[in-house]
Every structure is written in structure tokens, then in C-alpha cells.
Design an enzyme around this catalytic site. Structure first.
Site, PDB file in Angstrom:
ATOM      1  N   LYS A  13       0.822  -1.218   0.000  1.00 20.97           N
ATOM      2  CA  LYS A  13       0.000   0.000   0.000  1.00 20.97           C
ATOM      3  C   LYS A  13       0.854   1.265   0.000  1.00 20.97           C
ATOM      4  O   LYS A  13       0.621   2.179  -0.775  1.00 20.97           O
ATOM      5  CB  LYS A  13      -0.903   0.074   1.249  1.00 20.97           C
ATOM      6  CG  LYS A  13      -1.914  -1.020   1.386  1.00 20.97           C
ATOM      7  CD  LYS A  13      -2.797  -0.765   2.608  1.00 20.97           C
ATOM      8  CE  LYS A  13      -2.060  -0.705   3.932  1.00 20.97           C
ATOM      9  NZ  LYS A  13      -1.623  -2.006   4.461  1.00 20.97           N
ATOM     10  N   ARG A  85      -9.416   1.256   8.474  1.00 17.17           N
ATOM     11  CA  ARG A  85      -9.040  -0.131   8.714  1.00 17.17           C
ATOM     12  C   ARG A  85     -10.162  -0.930   9.343  1.00 17.17           C
ATOM     13  O   ARG A  85     -10.004  -2.123   9.599  1.00 17.17           O
ATOM     14  CB  ARG A  85      -7.851  -0.201   9.678  1.00 17.17           C
ATOM     15  CG  ARG A  85      -6.602   0.216   9.033  1.00 17.17           C
ATOM     16  CD  ARG A  85      -5.454  -0.468   9.724  1.00 17.17           C
ATOM     17  NE  ARG A  85      -4.248   0.161   9.257  1.00 17.17           N
ATOM     18  CZ  ARG A  85      -3.108  -0.485   9.100  1.00 17.17           C
ATOM     19  NH1 ARG A  85      -3.008  -1.737   9.356  1.00 17.17           N
ATOM     20  NH2 ARG A  85      -2.070   0.149   8.664  1.00 17.17           N
ATOM     21  N   ARG A 124      12.188  -6.543   5.711  1.00 16.81           N
ATOM     22  CA  ARG A 124      12.059  -5.154   5.264  1.00 16.81           C
ATOM     23  C   ARG A 124      12.970  -4.216   6.058  1.00 16.81           C
ATOM     24  O   ARG A 124      13.027  -4.282   7.281  1.00 16.81           O
ATOM     25  CB  ARG A 124      10.599  -4.703   5.427  1.00 16.81           C
ATOM     26  CG  ARG A 124      10.400  -3.239   5.125  1.00 16.81           C
ATOM     27  CD  ARG A 124       8.957  -2.925   4.867  1.00 16.81           C
ATOM     28  NE  ARG A 124       8.177  -2.763   6.095  1.00 16.81           N
ATOM     29  CZ  ARG A 124       6.907  -2.361   6.097  1.00 16.81           C
ATOM     30  NH1 ARG A 124       6.276  -2.126   4.970  1.00 16.81           N
ATOM     31  NH2 ARG A 124       6.265  -2.232   7.233  1.00 16.81           N
ATOM     32  N   ARG A 155      11.867  -1.533  11.173  1.00 20.58           N
ATOM     33  CA  ARG A 155      10.770  -1.019  11.994  1.00 20.58           C
ATOM     34  C   ARG A 155      10.537  -1.967  13.161  1.00 20.58           C
ATOM     35  O   ARG A 155      10.593  -3.173  13.014  1.00 20.58           O
ATOM     36  CB  ARG A 155       9.496  -0.938  11.141  1.00 20.58           C
ATOM     37  CG  ARG A 155       9.096   0.473  10.796  1.00 20.58           C
ATOM     38  CD  ARG A 155       8.012   0.498   9.752  1.00 20.58           C
ATOM     39  NE  ARG A 155       6.759  -0.138  10.197  1.00 20.58           N
ATOM     40  CZ  ARG A 155       5.643  -0.131   9.468  1.00 20.58           C
ATOM     41  NH1 ARG A 155       5.621   0.458   8.288  1.00 20.58           N
ATOM     42  NH2 ARG A 155       4.549  -0.709   9.902  1.00 20.58           N
ATOM     43  N   ARG A 166      -0.205  -8.380  13.539  1.00 22.34           N
ATOM     44  CA  ARG A 166      -0.778  -7.391  12.613  1.00 22.34           C
ATOM     45  C   ARG A 166      -1.655  -8.071  11.566  1.00 22.34           C
ATOM     46  O   ARG A 166      -2.695  -7.548  11.197  1.00 22.34           O
ATOM     47  CB  ARG A 166       0.337  -6.580  11.938  1.00 22.34           C
ATOM     48  CG  ARG A 166       0.932  -5.510  12.861  1.00 22.34           C
ATOM     49  CD  ARG A 166       2.354  -5.149  12.504  1.00 22.34           C
ATOM     50  NE  ARG A 166       2.497  -4.506  11.213  1.00 22.34           N
ATOM     51  CZ  ARG A 166       3.639  -4.505  10.505  1.00 22.34           C
ATOM     52  NH1 ARG A 166       4.713  -5.129  10.962  1.00 22.34           N
ATOM     53  NH2 ARG A 166       3.692  -3.884   9.368  1.00 22.34           N
TER      54      ARG A 166
HETATM   55  P1  ADP Z   1       1.085  -1.957   8.173  1.00 21.70           P
HETATM   56  O1  ADP Z   1      -0.052  -1.719   7.224  1.00 21.70           O
HETATM   57  O2  ADP Z   1       2.222  -2.641   7.526  1.00 21.70           O
HETATM   58  O3  ADP Z   1       0.695  -2.584   9.475  1.00 21.70           O
HETATM   59  P2  ADP Z   1       1.258   0.875   8.778  1.00 21.70           P
HETATM   60  O4  ADP Z   1       2.495   1.679   8.729  1.00 21.70           O
HETATM   61  O5  ADP Z   1       0.145   1.219   7.853  1.00 21.70           O
HETATM   62  O6  ADP Z   1       1.776  -0.599   8.541  1.00 21.70           O
HETATM   63  O7  ADP Z   1       0.661   0.861  10.259  1.00 21.70           O
HETATM   64  C1  ADP Z   1       1.470   0.615  11.366  1.00 21.70           C
HETATM   65  C2  ADP Z   1       0.660   0.623  12.651  1.00 21.70           C
HETATM   66  O8  ADP Z   1       0.016   1.903  12.832  1.00 21.70           O
HETATM   67  C3  ADP Z   1      -0.472  -0.388  12.754  1.00 21.70           C
HETATM   68  O9  ADP Z   1      -0.024  -1.661  13.171  1.00 21.70           O
HETATM   69  C4  ADP Z   1      -1.380   0.291  13.792  1.00 21.70           C
HETATM   70  O10 ADP Z   1      -0.867   0.159  15.102  1.00 21.70           O
HETATM   71  C5  ADP Z   1      -1.275   1.742  13.436  1.00 21.70           C
HETATM   72  N1  ADP Z   1      -2.313   2.152  12.464  1.00 21.70           N
HETATM   73  C6  ADP Z   1      -2.114   2.474  11.161  1.00 21.70           C
HETATM   74  N2  ADP Z   1      -3.277   2.809  10.575  1.00 21.70           N
HETATM   75  C7  ADP Z   1      -4.246   2.707  11.525  1.00 21.70           C
HETATM   76  C8  ADP Z   1      -5.654   2.926  11.559  1.00 21.70           C
HETATM   77  N3  ADP Z   1      -6.351   3.329  10.474  1.00 21.70           N
HETATM   78  N4  ADP Z   1      -6.310   2.723  12.724  1.00 21.70           N
HETATM   79  C9  ADP Z   1      -5.669   2.339  13.816  1.00 21.70           C
HETATM   80  N5  ADP Z   1      -4.348   2.108  13.862  1.00 21.70           N
HETATM   81  C10 ADP Z   1      -3.629   2.288  12.743  1.00 21.70           C
END
Ligand code: ADP
Ligand code: ZN
Length: 223
Positions: A13, A85, A124, A155, A166
Site C-alpha cells: 500500500k 481499517r 524489510r 521497523r 498485525r
Molecule cells: P502496516 O499496514 O504494515 O501494518 P502501517 O504503517 O500502515 O503498517 O501501520 C502501522 C501501525 O500503525 C499499525 O499496526 C497500527 O498500530 C497503526 N495504524 C495504522 N493505521 C491505523 C488505523 N487506520 N487505525 C488504527 N491504527 C492504525
């Protein structure tokens, strides 16, 4: 265009949203980056949410909304990555857009299987400055970012236990969200395991098609 990218962690994404933002001159809203920035800067919100982030769990909806709504309102068009999400977030997004008679144009769901996710995320590395992502199997020379020369790091949530958490969190919340967008008729699928270039071309085709439809609808409404 107002576009949402859906897909499990590691589906690409972020990579795709960034490319699309550049190509289409759309504002790229990366929810993960915004959340990580709040945590790294140790803002009061950051302190509240850092444990969720480190455990691989969703940050509470109310906090995410607070962080995002200003940005969403400020940008007429955008590409959203990592939000919504869950169904609640999707409804809140629609409510905010609806206040200004706006709506989403397109939701694209990137499909990828669990083995590929684990391989991608467990290997990664991310640039500490510009955020570009690399894989340990294919590092640039000198093991520094080829764009900005900064060092690469892993990360905190890219370790196997947190990645699995996750993926489970994603599975628990995604079905109602997909149903919601499917019923609206704006949901499309792209195979996320293809090369980034192929995925990008697939997404661009969908966006071009949707753009034409929106233009046609606007024109018909005016006449
Ligand atoms: P990934 O999609 O690989 O998990 P992201 O960088 O998009 O990585 O998100 C990392 C973290 O940030 C998630 O595991 C969550 O804790 C938080 N997060 C991201 N987007 C949301 C969201 N829309 N609602 C709640 N928590 C979020
Ligand atoms: Zn860099």
C-alpha cells in the site's frame, strides 16, 4: 480523485500510494507514518498510542480520527493508505466527506498471501530519513538509501511475532469493511504479489477508468 488503498500489512500500500501520489499529483496520506511521527516526537497523543503501535494493534479510532481529519478536510483529493481499517473508521470517513458533499471515488484492495507477507516484512528495512523501503535480499550498495544516502533500519513492528499479530488484527477487521465498499460498488481488487511496476499499472488502469466515469457523471449532471 479520492482513493483508498486497502490490503494487509506488506501488501505494498505504502509503496503504491507514494508512486500514485507523485504520478497523479494527489496528496498521499500515510496513516502509519503519521502515527509513527506522533510517537517519535513524543507528543502527548504519541505517548498514548505507542504501546498499541509496538504491539501491532490498532490505535483507538478516536485518536486516529483526531490525527487524520484535518488533513483529509484540507485536501480536495487524496490517496489514503492505512485508513480506514475497520467499518467504524469507514463510516466516519464518509461522514466527514459528506459534510462537504464529497465521496470516495475508488477503493482498491491489494491481495497477497500470508507467506509472501511474512517474507516481505520480516526482511524489510526502511530508510531513516525518507522512508523508502528495501528488502534484505536486495539492498543498495553500502547498505544506505539510494535516494538520500541515510541509514536503513528495521521497523520495531517488523518482527515475526508482531507481524503475525498485525495480520490477525487485519483479518479481524477487514471483512465488514470490504462488504461496505462492495455494496457501494467502488471496490476493486489487484493482485499485490506482482512486481511493483505491474501493480502500479493495474491501479493506474482502474483510476483512469474511474476518472472518465466521474467526468461523464459530472457532465451529465450539469446538462
Ligand atoms: P502496516 O499496514 O504494515 O501494518 P502501517 O504503517 O500502515 O503498517 O501501520 C502501522 C501501525 O500503525 C499499525 O499496526 C497500527 O498500530 C497503526 N495504524 C495504522 N493505521 C491505523 C488505523 N487506520 N487505525 C488504527 N491504527 C492504525
Ligand atoms: Zn532515503
Amino acid at each position: 480523485m479520492r482513493v483508498v488503498l486497502l490490503g494487509p500489512p506488506g501488501s505494498g500500500k505504502g509503496t503504491q500510494a507514494e508512486k500514485l501520489g507523485n504520478r497523479l499529483n494527489l496528496f498521499h496520506i500515510s496513516t502509519g507514518d503519521i502515527i509513527r511521527e506522533a510517537v517519535n516526537k513524543r507528543t502527548s497523543v504519541g505517548e498514548q498510542i505507542k504501546d498499541f503501535l509496538n504491539r501491532g494493534e490498532l490505535v483507538p479510532d478516536s485518536v486516529v480520527l483526531k490525527l487524520l481529519m484535518g488533513i483529509i478536510k484540507k485536501n480536495e483529493e487524496f490517496i489514503l493508505d492505512g485508513f480506514p481499517r475497520n467499518l467504524q473508521q469507514a463510516k466516519q470517513l464518509d461522514a466527514v466527506l459528506g459534510e462537504e458533499n464529497k465521496e470516495l471515488d475508488l477503493v482498491i484492495n491489494l491481495k497477497i498471501d500470508e507467506g509472501a507477507i511474512l517474507h516481505r516484512l520480516n526482511g524489510r528495512l526502511t530508510c531513516s530519513q525518507c522512508g523508502k523501503v528495501y528488502h534484505i535480499d536486495n539492498l543498495p550498495s553500502g547498505k544506505r538509501c539510494e535516494l538520500c544516502g541515510a541509514s536503513l533500519y528495521q521497523r520495531k513492528d517488523d518482527n515475526i511475532d508482531i507481524i503475525k499479530r498485525r495480520i490477525n488484527v487485519y483479518k479481524e477487521s477487514i471483512f465488514p469493511l470490504i462488504e461496505y465498499y462492495r455494496k457501494k460498488g467502488i471496490l476493486h481488487y489487484i493482485q499485490g504479489e506482482m512486481s511493483p511496476e505491474k501493480v502500479f499499472r493495474g491501479i493506474m488502469t482502474l483510476i483512469e477508468k474511474r476518472k472518465n466515469e466521474v467526468m461523464e457523471e459530472t457532465w451529465l449532471r450539469k446538462n
